[in-house]
Design a protein around this motif. Sequence first.
Motif, mmCIF file in Angstrom:
data_model
loop_
_atom_site.group_PDB
_atom_site.id
_atom_site.type_symbol
_atom_site.label_atom_id
_atom_site.label_comp_id
_atom_site.label_asym_id
_atom_site.label_seq_id
_atom_site.Cartn_x
_atom_site.Cartn_y
_atom_site.Cartn_z
ATOM 1 N N SER A 38 0.516 -8.552 -17.981
ATOM 2 C CA SER A 38 1.072 -7.289 -16.902
ATOM 3 C C SER A 38 0.582 -7.578 -15.706
ATOM 4 N N PHE B 233 13.392 -1.811 -22.124
ATOM 5 C CA PHE B 233 13.462 -1.636 -20.264
ATOM 6 C C PHE B 233 13.593 -0.628 -19.494
ATOM 7 N N ILE C 52 5.040 -3.743 -22.738
ATOM 8 C CA ILE C 52 5.444 -2.683 -22.235
ATOM 9 C C ILE C 52 4.986 -1.272 -22.945
ATOM 10 N N PHE D 56 12.002 -7.704 -16.193
ATOM 11 C CA PHE D 56 11.410 -6.635 -16.689
ATOM 12 C C PHE D 56 12.408 -5.525 -16.466
ATOM 13 N N TYR E 22 7.252 1.231 -29.506
ATOM 14 C CA TYR E 22 6.318 0.194 -28.122
ATOM 15 C C TYR E 22 6.678 1.604 -27.671
ATOM 16 N N ALA F 239 8.958 -0.495 -18.392
ATOM 17 C CA ALA F 239 8.446 -2.286 -18.139
ATOM 18 C C ALA F 239 7.872 -2.461 -16.743
ATOM 19 N N SER G 114 10.905 5.059 -15.580
ATOM 20 C CA SER G 114 11.156 5.330 -16.725
ATOM 21 C C SER G 114 11.843 6.625 -16.817
#
Lengths: 583, 583
Positions: free
Chosen positions: B239, B517, B205, B487, A128, B521, A105
Amino acid sequence: MLRTHTCGELNISHCGQKVTLSGWIQRSRDLGGMTFIDLRDRYGITQLVFNMETNSELCLEARKLGREFVLQVKGQVEERSNKNSKISTGEIEIIVHKIKILNSSKTPPFTIEDKTDGGDELRMKYRYLDLRRNEVREKMELRHNLSILIRNYMNDLKFMEIETPYLIKSTPEGARDFVVPSRMNPNEFYALPQSPQTFKQLLMISGYDRYFQIVRCFRDEDLRADRQPEFTQIDCEMSFVEQEDILNTFEGLIKHLFMKVKGLSLSDFPRMSYADAMKYYGSDKPDTRFGMKFVELNNIVKGNGFSVFDNSELVVGICAENCSEYTRKQIDELTEFVKRPQVGATGLVYIKYNLDGSLKSSVDKFFTPEKLEEIAKEFGAKPGDLILILAGREEKTQTALNVLRLEMGNRLGLRDSDNYSPLWVVDFPLLEWDEDTNRYYAKHHPFTAPKPEDYSMLFTNAKDVRANAYDLVINGVEIGGGSIRIFDRDMQKDMFKVLGFSDEEAQKQFGFLLEAFEYGAPPHGGIAFGFDRLCSVFGGVESIRDFIAFPKNNNGRDIMIDSPSQIKQEQLDELQIKLVIKD
Amino acid sequence: MLRTHTCGELNISHCGQKVTLSGWIQRSRDLGGMTFIDLRDRYGITQLVFNMETNSELCLEARKLGREFVLQVKGQVEERSNKNSKISTGEIEIIVHKIKILNSSKTPPFTIEDKTDGGDELRMKYRYLDLRRNEVREKMELRHNLSILIRNYMNDLKFMEIETPYLIKSTPEGARDFVVPSRMNPNEFYALPQSPQTFKQLLMISGYDRYFQIVRCFRDEDLRADRQPEFTQIDCEMSFVEQEDILNTFEGLIKHLFMKVKGLSLSDFPRMSYADAMKYYGSDKPDTRFGMKFVELNNIVKGNGFSVFDNSELVVGICAENCSEYTRKQIDELTEFVKRPQVGATGLVYIKYNLDGSLKSSVDKFFTPEKLEEIAKEFGAKPGDLILILAGREEKTQTALNVLRLEMGNRLGLRDSDNYSPLWVVDFPLLEWDEDTNRYYAKHHPFTAPKPEDYSMLFTNAKDVRANAYDLVINGVEIGGGSIRIFDRDMQKDMFKVLGFSDEEAQKQFGFLLEAFEYGAPPHGGIAFGFDRLCSVFGGVESIRDFIAFPKNNNGRDIMIDSPSQIKQEQLDELQIKLVIKD
């Protein structure tokens, strides 16, 4: 599954077990020989431990991981030495044997914490990420839980959820419709429903008896802070009922929700006429968590030489307990408050009932002490209280005093969000006159029935015709409203006539309903709750936007997906529409 | 309430009670001294009795009432002499003391009976009357019951229902969008969602882990008999899962529904690859209630001088058991059937395995009896069977033989609607080539992930790349489909590239997803069921329209409310759009 357990379920009873968890890195701490990572998912947070001494390679790898990385870890559950009683997993930690980075991330544009550093605009753009925050997730969970509770309650009462169409017909009465050009029927448009009103009435005519639907509705209105172009309604309708049956049924629903969600057993909801709500609270949605009811003073104060009162349609006040020691500055503040354009009063008169029993007012030179005492008595005031009085045109003055009353409620801490005061407001007027367009509009909607005893006044004294229409108000917030409906063709035609529809217009827009009334329409009525609003009341928060997963801003834009947006020329061509380009 | 009981609840235990009922007149019969009225509501029918001897005035009044009048009656429950065991109230009747006509009714344009005399068009125009029929009401009840069962099952598995927006952004990839002009953002448009695909991925996400929604979706496509411009999906996403987890989870849901609704305990659902489904059934949604699997004959039949076979890409057949005695006329019928343009075969070859063990075919002059026997053996045929063979281009021939197989299944009574044969079809190809536009399209949608082992072929051998994509098929009907999603930003960009998106286009349409993403994610995947279709499978009826309260016709019109329709010039002006008037 890429996990054996969630991050919220392991406890002391799992010690010694080998587990696999997946989740996001909430935070990590390096404490010399040890590295701790809090791994988060929807269900909770679990502490991961890496030890330089026993596994330096893995520990060094763990130290490179950033916030919001997605990890899968394998390890063993162990009892913690340093327990955290605030979280369900606080007695254990995971001695990690293996890490797999499922995704990395970038550093999020704001912190994923209860108190985030992200502003509104930024959080909406990255909604999100905002949705990852506990506070927002809890609101979504509340909404989901309410929807399940509502559906099961309604199902138990034999209400059927029936889906009504979203592509319907534009009916310009009421708010503005969103329209949808039809490609297969050029020059014609669907409209998105402002509510399934006519469809639920048709379902009653079809004999469905008890209908409900949690359904999206659409209004193309200029947006205020707390309006959304699309919103969700709990839409309900019943046949063979009178007003009382509907109030009881849905009072049951609301009580059930308070019991299930809050553990609160609410007493029976009081009922108040619209006329009394206006007279005593200056609002059709009074906050009844506190008293401070309006007292009208016309009979007492007029003819004493104070021209402001003498020339006013209405002189009305409230008594704020224990405020007699308000300073000059505080009174001035209140005066400025009511004189703001959005409140619109011309001034504020006060009478202090001092603790020593004396009375002091801003209009002493017009009123004798005896007169002031008479006024104070009218309010039931006692030493220590402060009386605040407004004067002017009736409706405007009531509305202004309502704002002042709510402000005083806030100042005195009388509007506790953990305290719930539900109220049915009943006997709404059927119509309201609009000065701008010089015509009547339906107060509720054109399908609401006049009270039978008032029907004869429809063409002679329309403004005094009351309806069997009702609102449910909680803490000054309207969470639902409904009415007993017209089920007779001639009465419906009369109603359209009062609203200024020509016969042709009525037929064109609502011919199907008028015709349906001729095939055995049963007596029926219903109610609709604003679901977003209901969630916000249960969530103890004013804004409905917080309870919508992907809300739009005040310009009706979703800034995350950047919508609305331009479409391709081919799409316009297929729809046979052209844009009017404005400079 | 305008009743003390419904028309479905009184029985012998209520005898002697005074009751009030409300409902519609289903029918009435005058038998000399007595008049009987069947009073109907959603819950049932109760017989009302009027006696000329004991109350002639009331009886005469009752005789004037027509079908579908809405009545309120007061009376006393009595045991019937002539009991009707078919209905729950069949042991009692009501001796009526008082009638109130709540509403009258014109004679309905068709009979409100199980077997109605109304045609399709008429019933759609008066849909509110059609909805009164038992058959239609039962479908609405089934739909409601399924929705409650689904929601509670999903809730028990910790799936959260989250509402996603209906006013979103137009993305021309896929089917055609319905668009909604924005008044507040001139020249810009919202689109109605074809599915909440990107939003549910964003929710993953966001860490919501398990999402579902029973949600309306919209597609502006030319309508076939069984398509609706708006339809309802059960939309789901999870998920930290692999394909197997999703199949198991939703197999559980479907089994639960069959148990609750039908009392059927289904065995584990078989899985079949897309390749096998095409090879053995010529369809990606095979009806596996019966065998009659395809047998490919290229290796056996080629090179025997029969040019039709020799020049065909594929020679393939089925074996219909016990059909060897089909007459010339029957065979000709089948030949005509496969030669219709919508099937498109050029001819049909048969081999009869006669009961006496001899073989007779339409191509006897090209194949020796030994060769015919070899072919018959390939099918595992036995005396009494009929082998039907098609030849031609592979895909076209498979498709044609699929139609023939289903037809033979019908003729042989092998497609019993009370028999349920669910099947997972897996390993769909990721892409399909479109000859017209000379490009690849996503078979499922652009967010479906290639199988990891096939990813490397994306730019070299795209047509062979398989996806972790799956459909649930029951009795030859696709009721749901889904996939494991991409993803990873780079993989998603690769996918857009294969689909012919420029970087700019990908960014403009799906920039928010590509950006999302980058913030952690998780691996995720999901499935969506067609709810209308699912209802139709449970209802044992082919058409989905029957399960929609207010469906549209094949021109996308609601003929009851007469929509779409023209809107006012003011509305167009406000939206800053113009109509292109075509001659």
